[in-house]
Design an enzyme around this catalytic site. Structure first.
Site, mmCIF file in Angstrom:
data_model
loop_
_atom_site.group_PDB
_atom_site.id
_atom_site.type_symbol
_atom_site.label_atom_id
_atom_site.label_comp_id
_atom_site.label_asym_id
_atom_site.label_seq_id
_atom_site.Cartn_x
_atom_site.Cartn_y
_atom_site.Cartn_z
ATOM 1 C CB CYS A 123 -1.544 -24.145 -4.859
ATOM 2 S SG CYS A 123 -1.080 -25.520 -3.619
ATOM 3 C CG ASP A 183 3.609 22.526 0.631
ATOM 4 O OD1 ASP A 183 3.668 22.815 1.681
ATOM 5 O OD2 ASP A 183 4.368 22.482 0.422
#
Length: 750
Positions: free
Chosen positions: A23, A446
């Site tokens: 767990c 770009d």
């Protein structure tokens, strides 16, 4: 007083495979123990069962393993990628790993079902039914639930408590209470009956048994663990498939002979043969042959790419056409496939800020629940409700508590989201990236190599009146074919594509900065700047040249036999998909900005073609970072898309950096998201996937918190039968994993 010399100890990273975690609180304990070591920083991921550890070089891996083992778990460096892929990633490995859990589950379900049915249907409670229930429940609580008891004892020896502690205490208490009631109370008497209720109110005295709770809770939780384990492996299936993509064997050329070798023995510089239908063994450069290469498994792009001598190819892609001879340029962990797998694994090991909060809660969750169960017991006893009601409420509190869903919320969504991204050619570096995508409002693109192809292309031919376009292309293309200039290569390639084979020129000469001249098919041909020609241009060519230059394109003139015959337009062409990509980015609420070092005219022309209104042109490479900072200073959250070395700093500065995978290593390293294929539409897909994954993480965490906030008070108030509590607890983890698996259906926009 003597001063200690400064430490020269460096740092190293290692990834440990952790065993025995059941767990999220287990992961929290291990992480806490490792981080207490001097010079160690660790992150433990419950879903991937790994610990990523940064440590000083004087701290050995053996020291780290010993610390984990002292906490009650196992640890080992993971096997190499190829070994992992051949092991548990395959169907056989998964089957072997889940077989013990499946056997216990089958046993628990087969024996628990009649116990639960008898308890729920009083009409079927025949004489001595309770003793049959005891007989059936005993193997469930001992054999089937043994992993819970073993883990609880191990944790107790180390002074810790986990979910297994809660489950072991709850089921053992229900079973032992029932045994006491059967042997020493009234529950074992002939004709004993009791109704099944959803709450704890069942009456007083020692005539009550809770065998259905002990058996049912064990079966429900084992079912939850089994489906959780299977789903976690399905969640990581994309990464495992990625690891298995590489070729296993390769045919290497040695002294003119073809020698078969294992792919891992390839070295940089080796030349190897790739026949039609075979996988390319590693990253390399084509030195012989031409073919079409199917790269869909890496890029998500279904259209094969044509390659020839000098072109680069990527390992694990498939040769779909002719025979190729490839020279290896990267091998082993340096290949694009290995780097992709490494990026995906690193992302899956990360934790979002909300998950770190969940981990801190999980670390104290179990002791708090035990205290709450004891408080519930005391409250009910002091209220006069009786021992039976008090006991049942306390057991329900122990059983319904579940930190597992908290621990699984982020890593399972990351596993599925990053794995699906890898299948689509989108690499997400970590959970922090997901959190950033939510706030981004501006995307800086770009121009060269991102919006445009990054290479010069023959865009248009403007012949003078009465001149045949095919003749212009034939003569100009033949002459430019002998030049290595990028513009010349663009003209030659465009001419060859439109008119076919080109003649060989005679008396070829090059005038640097001006153009070329030579004799083609008996004509003295000149191609280049207007200065090279030394003859006036006809009016129609003057207009064509002016229009091309106004649009930011390169205009070159073609002349033969002493007269100007045509103007050629050459430009860095816009990618066919860029306009659609910009529309998709706008649909996501982003404002696109075009960033380029080109002049304003060229930048405006490209921006108009793809639908961008805001343009920042004539920017030097080193000034791109300043542009991003200026936009951020205006209160914008900026994403940057680029592909070159000169984009790397801007990608790192941006709130979200998206690197085109067709670009440089520097750009890819600086980006937060890597787009393996050179299609700008992938940027929109990447942001959609990142936001979708973040949304899944948030819904998982909301469910996990809400479940515990609602369930624990209900159990403490006596409104839940322990068996119903066990079913709800098991469902909570399965729900979180199942919700994450929905990301496998994410599709790139068409």
């Amino acid at each position: 007083m003597t001063t200690a010399p400064p430490s020269t100890t460096g740092t190293a990273e290692v990834e440990l495979a952790i065993g025995g975690m059941t767990c999220a609180s287990c992961a929290a304990r291990i992480e806490k123990k490792l981080n207490r070591m001097d010079g160690v920083t660790a992150t433990v991921n419950y879903a991937t069962e790994k610990a990523k550890v940064t440590h000083r070089t004087d701290v050995t891996v053996a020291d780290l393993v010993a610390t984990v083992e002292a906490t009650g778990y196992t640890a080992a460096p993971p096997a190499p990628a190829r070994t992992r892929a051949a092991g548990p990633a395959g169907a056989g490995g998964e089957a072997d790993e889940l077989a013990p859990l499946r056997q216990r589950l089958v046993t628990a379900v087969a024996l628990a079902v009649p116990v639960v049915v008898l308890a729920m249907v009083p009409a079927w409670q025949f004489t001595y039914w309770q003793w049959l229930s005891l007989t059936l429940t005993a193997p469930v609580v001992t054999y089937a639930a043994w992993p819970f008891h073993r883990a609880a004892v191990t944790n107790a020896r180390h002074g810790a408590a986990t979910m297994d502690t809660l489950i072991s205490l709850g089921t053992s208490a229900a079973f032992l209470w029932s045994v006491w009631a059967l042997f020493f109370g009234d529950a074992g008497m002939p004709g004993m009956r009791h109704p099944f209720e959803l709450t704890i109110a069942r009456g007083e005295g020692a005539s009550n048994i809770y065998l259905e709770a002990a058996a049912g809770v064990t079966a429900f939780i084992l079912a939850g663990r089994y489906f959780e384990a299977r789903s976690k492996r399905r969640a990581g299936a994309a990464l495992k498939a990625l690891l298995e993509l590489g070729a296993k064997e390769v045919t290497v050329l040695r002294d003119g002979r073809e020698v078969p070798l294992p792919a891992e023995e390839l070295a940089v510089g080796d030349r190897f043969v790739v026949r039609p239908g075979e996988k390319i063994a590693t990253d390399g450069r084509v030195v012989e042959g031409s073919s079409a290469v199917d790269a869909s498994m890496l890029t998500g792009e279904s259209v094969p790419v044509e390659v020839g001598v000098g072109d680069g190819v990527t390992g694990a892609t498939i040769n779909a056409g002719g025979r190729l001879v490839v020279e290896a340029t990267r091998v082993g962990s340096d290949t694009q496939l290995s780097r992709m797998a490494r990026l995906v694994e690193d992302a899956q090991n990360g934790k979002a800020a909300a998950q770190r909060l969940a981990d801190r809660i999980s670390g104290v969750f179990v002791p708090v629940v035990i205290a709450l169960a004891l408080g519930t017991l005391a409250f009910w006893l002091l209220s006069g409700a009786g021992l039976t009601a008090a006991f049942t409420a306390a057991v329900a509190v122990l059983i319904i508590a579940c930190p597992c869903a908290l621990g699984l919320a982020t890593p399972t969504a990351l596993m599925v989201g990053t794995g699906r991204g890898a299948q689509l050619g989108i690499l997400i570096k970590g959970p922090e990236v997901l959190e950033t995508t939510r706030g981004v409002d501006t995307v800086v693109l770009d121009k060269t190599g991102t919006v445009t192809t990054g290479r010069m292309t023959l865009l248009a031919v403007h012949p003078a009146d009465g001149v045949d376009e095919s003749q212009v292309l034939r003569l100009a293309g033949a002459l430019e074919h002998s030049s290595e200039h990028p513009i010349a290569r663009a003209v030659a390639a465009g001419a060859a594509e439109r008119v076919g084979s080109l003649p060989v020129p005679e008396q070829f000469t090059s005038r640097p900065g001006l153009g070329v001249r030579g004799v083609v098919d008996g004509h003295t041909v000149l191609v280049g700047r207007e200065k090279l020609l030394a003859v006036p241009l006809p009016e129609e060519l003057v207009r064509a040249k002016a229009q091309a230059e106004a649009a930011g394109r390169t205009a070159i003139v073609v002349a033969w036999d002493g007269a100007a015959r045509a103007v050629l337009e050459v430009t860095d062409a816009v990618k066919e998909t860029s306009a659609e990509a910009v529309r998709r980015l706008r649909a996501l609420g982003l404002t696109p900005v075009l960033l380029t070092g080109d002049n304003q005219a060229a930048a405006r022309a490209v921006a108009a073609e793809v639908g961008i209104e805001e343009v920042i042109a004539e920017v030097l490479p080193e000034d791109k970072v300043a542009v991003v900072k200026r936009l951020q200073g205006q209160g914008r959250s900026v994403a940057m898309v680029g592909d070159g070395v000169n984009d790397a700093a801007a990608l790192a500065q941006a709130d979200l950096g998206l690197a085109m995978g067709t670009g440089t290593d520097a750009a890819i390293e600086a980006g937060d998201l890597t787009l393996v294929r050179g299609d700008l539409r992938a940027a929109a897909d990447a942001i959609r996937l990142a936001r979708r994954t973040l949304g899944t993480i948030r819904s998982n965490l909301f469910w996990a918190f809400a479940y515990n906030v609602a369930a624990l008070p209900l159990a403490a108030a006596g409104l839940l039968n322990p068996m119903i509590a066990g079913a709800a607890m098991a469902f909570s983890s399965v729900f979180v994993v199942g919700n994450s698996l929905r990301l496998r259906g994410f599709k790139a926009a068409n």
